[in-house]
Design an enzyme around this catalytic site. Structure first.
Site, PDB file in Angstrom:
ATOM      1  N   SER A  65       0.733  -1.262  -0.014  1.00  0.00           N
ATOM      2  CA  SER A  65      -0.117   0.030   0.053  1.00  0.00           C
ATOM      3  C   SER A  65       0.870   1.082  -0.179  1.00  0.00           C
ATOM      4  O   SER A  65       1.943   1.371   0.564  1.00  0.00           O
ATOM      5  CB  SER A  65      -1.120   0.099   1.353  1.00  0.00           C
ATOM      6  OG  SER A  65      -0.115   0.185   2.152  1.00  0.00           O
ATOM      7  N   GLN A  67       1.500   4.673   1.476  1.00  0.00           N
ATOM      8  CA  GLN A  67       1.341   5.242   2.590  1.00  0.00           C
ATOM      9  C   GLN A  67       2.030   6.581   3.228  1.00  0.00           C
ATOM     10  O   GLN A  67       2.885   6.881   2.621  1.00  0.00           O
ATOM     11  CB  GLN A  67       1.360   4.004   3.741  1.00  0.00           C
ATOM     12  CG  GLN A  67       2.715   3.496   3.818  1.00  0.00           C
ATOM     13  CD  GLN A  67       2.893   2.186   4.653  1.00  0.00           C
ATOM     14  OE1 GLN A  67       3.743   2.219   5.470  1.00  0.00           O
ATOM     15  NE2 GLN A  67       1.929   1.377   4.402  1.00  0.00           N
ATOM     16  N   HIS A  69       3.310   8.546   6.989  1.00  0.00           N
ATOM     17  CA  HIS A  69       3.174   8.197   8.719  1.00  0.00           C
ATOM     18  C   HIS A  69       3.355   9.860   9.052  1.00  0.00           C
ATOM     19  O   HIS A  69       3.946  10.548   8.645  1.00  0.00           O
ATOM     20  CB  HIS A  69       4.552   7.298   8.992  1.00  0.00           C
ATOM     21  CG  HIS A  69       4.495   6.151   8.332  1.00  0.00           C
ATOM     22  ND1 HIS A  69       3.570   5.007   8.431  1.00  0.00           N
ATOM     23  CD2 HIS A  69       5.428   5.757   7.502  1.00  0.00           C
ATOM     24  CE1 HIS A  69       3.900   4.062   7.666  1.00  0.00           C
ATOM     25  NE2 HIS A  69       5.117   4.541   7.271  1.00  0.00           N
ATOM     26  N   LYS A  92       6.935   8.382  12.638  1.00  0.00           N
ATOM     27  CA  LYS A  92       7.393   6.987  12.475  1.00  0.00           C
ATOM     28  C   LYS A  92       8.364   7.341  11.218  1.00  0.00           C
ATOM     29  O   LYS A  92       7.921   6.834   9.998  1.00  0.00           O
ATOM     30  CB  LYS A  92       6.578   5.988  12.035  1.00  0.00           C
ATOM     31  CG  LYS A  92       6.803   4.530  11.615  1.00  0.00           C
ATOM     32  CD  LYS A  92       5.580   3.646  10.975  1.00  0.00           C
ATOM     33  CE  LYS A  92       6.127   2.236  10.608  1.00  0.00           C
ATOM     34  NZ  LYS A  92       5.201   1.979   9.956  1.00  0.00           N
ATOM     35  N   GLU A  94      11.036   6.386   8.459  1.00  0.00           N
ATOM     36  CA  GLU A  94      11.607   4.993   8.180  1.00  0.00           C
ATOM     37  C   GLU A  94      12.951   4.967   7.126  1.00  0.00           C
ATOM     38  O   GLU A  94      13.023   5.862   6.563  1.00  0.00           O
ATOM     39  CB  GLU A  94      10.628   3.980   7.356  1.00  0.00           C
ATOM     40  CG  GLU A  94       9.146   4.077   8.205  1.00  0.00           C
ATOM     41  CD  GLU A  94       7.984   3.261   7.364  1.00  0.00           C
ATOM     42  OE1 GLU A  94       7.567   2.297   7.681  1.00  0.00           O
ATOM     43  OE2 GLU A  94       7.677   3.932   6.220  1.00  0.00           O
ATOM     44  N   HIS A 227       4.870   7.227   0.255  1.00  0.00           N
ATOM     45  CA  HIS A 227       5.899   6.257  -0.474  1.00  0.00           C
ATOM     46  C   HIS A 227       5.076   4.787  -0.420  1.00  0.00           C
ATOM     47  O   HIS A 227       3.986   4.550   0.405  1.00  0.00           O
ATOM     48  CB  HIS A 227       6.852   6.113   0.885  1.00  0.00           C
ATOM     49  CG  HIS A 227       6.509   5.758   2.354  1.00  0.00           C
ATOM     50  ND1 HIS A 227       6.498   6.655   3.077  1.00  0.00           N
ATOM     51  CD2 HIS A 227       6.519   4.411   2.750  1.00  0.00           C
ATOM     52  CE1 HIS A 227       5.922   6.259   4.270  1.00  0.00           C
ATOM     53  NE2 HIS A 227       5.923   4.837   4.257  1.00  0.00           N
ATOM     54  N   ARG A 246      -3.063   5.339   4.891  1.00  0.00           N
ATOM     55  CA  ARG A 246      -3.007   4.839   3.621  1.00  0.00           C
ATOM     56  C   ARG A 246      -3.644   5.547   2.550  1.00  0.00           C
ATOM     57  O   ARG A 246      -4.651   6.292   2.767  1.00  0.00           O
ATOM     58  CB  ARG A 246      -3.610   3.387   3.622  1.00  0.00           C
ATOM     59  CG  ARG A 246      -2.976   2.401   4.449  1.00  0.00           C
ATOM     60  CD  ARG A 246      -3.607   1.001   4.562  1.00  0.00           C
ATOM     61  NE  ARG A 246      -2.917   0.081   5.435  1.00  0.00           N
ATOM     62  CZ  ARG A 246      -3.131   0.113   6.907  1.00  0.00           C
ATOM     63  NH1 ARG A 246      -4.288   0.901   7.418  1.00  0.00           N
ATOM     64  NH2 ARG A 246      -2.299  -0.450   7.388  1.00  0.00           N
ATOM     65  N   LYS A 252      -7.810  -1.738   2.422  1.00  0.00           N
ATOM     66  CA  LYS A 252      -8.003  -1.355   3.766  1.00  0.00           C
ATOM     67  C   LYS A 252      -8.532   0.188   3.868  1.00  0.00           C
ATOM     68  O   LYS A 252      -8.523   0.970   2.827  1.00  0.00           O
ATOM     69  CB  LYS A 252      -6.885  -1.407   4.702  1.00  0.00           C
ATOM     70  CG  LYS A 252      -6.338  -2.915   4.744  1.00  0.00           C
ATOM     71  CD  LYS A 252      -5.140  -2.768   5.862  1.00  0.00           C
ATOM     72  CE  LYS A 252      -4.376  -4.269   5.896  1.00  0.00           C
ATOM     73  NZ  LYS A 252      -3.306  -4.218   6.422  1.00  0.00           N
TER      74      LYS A 252
HETATM   75 ZN   LIG Z   1       5.810   3.400   5.664  1.00  0.00          ZN
END
Ligand SMILES: [Zn+2]
Length: 382
Positions: A65, A67, A69, A92, A94, A227, A246, A252
């Site tokens: 997916s 998404q 954050h 978050k 990453e 991303h 998302r 979802k």
């Molecule tokens: Zn991510």
């Protein structure tokens, strides 16, 4: 860590998409012999119960997916307003280091690239505001203008009706398949739609950067940047959080209003890193956040290596090869005892501990290399 994850027995004959290593309650690491949680072990030793980072290995067979954050401030608000959907009050950021050739999408493309594709894909252009949006993209000179123009394009796309999206997707498939030339975005669009027919996220092929990196290269995903992972294996490290908003390529729930508000809409190129050489064996990847860094180490078979003391909690995760690990106390150059290293081994390393590593001569029959390959997670040492 070898055979247990969150209390469930792992079946080695089944493929797994993710391995989580850390203290996050959605996937806590357990100790191999006692099966106590790492968090309980840390508390018993007088440490903080939570590691500041979460380490994962991902194996991406088909696109995941799209998404983003939230940053810290937004995470706190989302968590207090809707703790069921947003389980953490933490941000978050990453970072992923490729283990194989790896593909993803990250950040919005430069405005000129988005514009060039929208001019060819009129069905998508119509869906995202038509001529007014194209004019805004082509007339944007300052970074503020560019962000405003991308914001309008993306929010128009995300707020379009399901029927309008479906017919634009169908028309774009026909247009791409009958086009005399296809762009990289066209090819990616066709790939995405083969996995997610009818999903608005397929149009992200035209809006986000398509990243292709080689083993050992990494990319960083800042808060509030869209991303997605498309293909390949990677080691992923992030601040300890599981908050996801998302945007597409998923059945979802999509929290569109939060998503449209939170993104930065910057068209900055994604941050691809090759790491900094630490010594003959190690390369470190340092993102612009304090919670984590990753070090990749390759110890040639038959040789030894010392990991110098690092501040904060550390984790070692073996990807390939065989060997031994031990703690070096005082001035000693050899450990008093050793524990085995093999692919999948994970060790917790306490603050300011020197570590001895020995790579075995012997090579497992099916191993691609006799060298010992492992990754080490730490808090950012800068
Ligand atoms: Zn991510």
């Amino acid at each position: 860590m070898h055979a247990y994850s969150a209390g469930a027995v792992v079946d080695p004959t089944r493929p797994y998409a993710e391995i989580w290593i850390g203290t996050h309650p959605s996937g806590p690491a357990l100790l191999r012999h006692s099966h106590a949680s790492l968090a309980d072990f840390l508390v018993a030793g007088g440490e903080q119960p939570n590691l500041p980072y979460l380490l994962k290995i991902l194996s991406v067979a088909s696109p995941l997916s799209i998404q983003a954050h939230p940053d810290k401030q937004l995470a706190e608000r989302l968590h207090s307003d809707n703790p069921h959907a947003y389980k953490d009050d933490n941000h978050k950021p990453e970072m992923s280091v490729a283990l194989t050739d790896f593909e993803g999408m990250c950040n919005f493309r430069p405005v000129a690239d988005i514009l060039a594709d929208l001019e060819l894909r009129s069905e998508l252009a119509a869906l995202v505001g038509g001529k007014a949006s194209l004019d805004a993209l082509s007339n944007s000179s300052s970074s503020e203008d560019r962000r405003a123009a991308i914001h309008v394009v993306f929010s128009s796309l995300m707020s379009a009706s399901k029927e309008a999206v479906a017919s634009a997707l169908d028309a774009t498939v026909i247009a791409v398949k009958t086009a005399s030339e296809r762009s990289d975005a066209d090819d990616l669009f066709l790939r995405l739609i083969s996995y997610y027919p009818g999903d608005v996220g397929c149009f992200a092929a035209y809006l986000l950067n398509h990243i292709r990196i080689s083993p050992g290269q990494a990319f960083f995903m800042a808060a509030n940047e869209p991303h997605a992972y498309l293909k390949g294996q990677c080691v992923e490290i992030m601040a300890c959080s599981d908050n996801v908003v998302r945007a597409g390529l998923t059945p979802k729930f999509k929290d569109v209003s939060t998503l449209v508000k939170m993104l930065t809409y910057k068209d900055d190129p994604p941050k691809i890193m090759s790491g900094e050489k630490v010594d003959g064996c190690s390369v470190v990847y340092k993102p612009p956040v304090e919670e984590f860094q990753l070090t990749k180490t390759v110890v040639p078979s038959g040789s030894t290596y010392e990991i110098t003391a690092a501040k904060g909690p550390g984790m070692i995760m073996v990807i390939g090869g065989q060997g031994w690990i031990g703690v070096l106390s005082g001035e000693r150059q050899k450990p008093e005892s050793r524990l085995p290293l093999q692919p999948g081994s994970v060790y917790y390393v306490a603050d300011s501990t020197r570590i001895y590593i020995e790579a075995d001569h012997a090579m497992a029959a099916d191993a691609p290399s006799p060298d010992l390959l492992f990754f080490r997670a730490n808090i950012n040492q800068d």
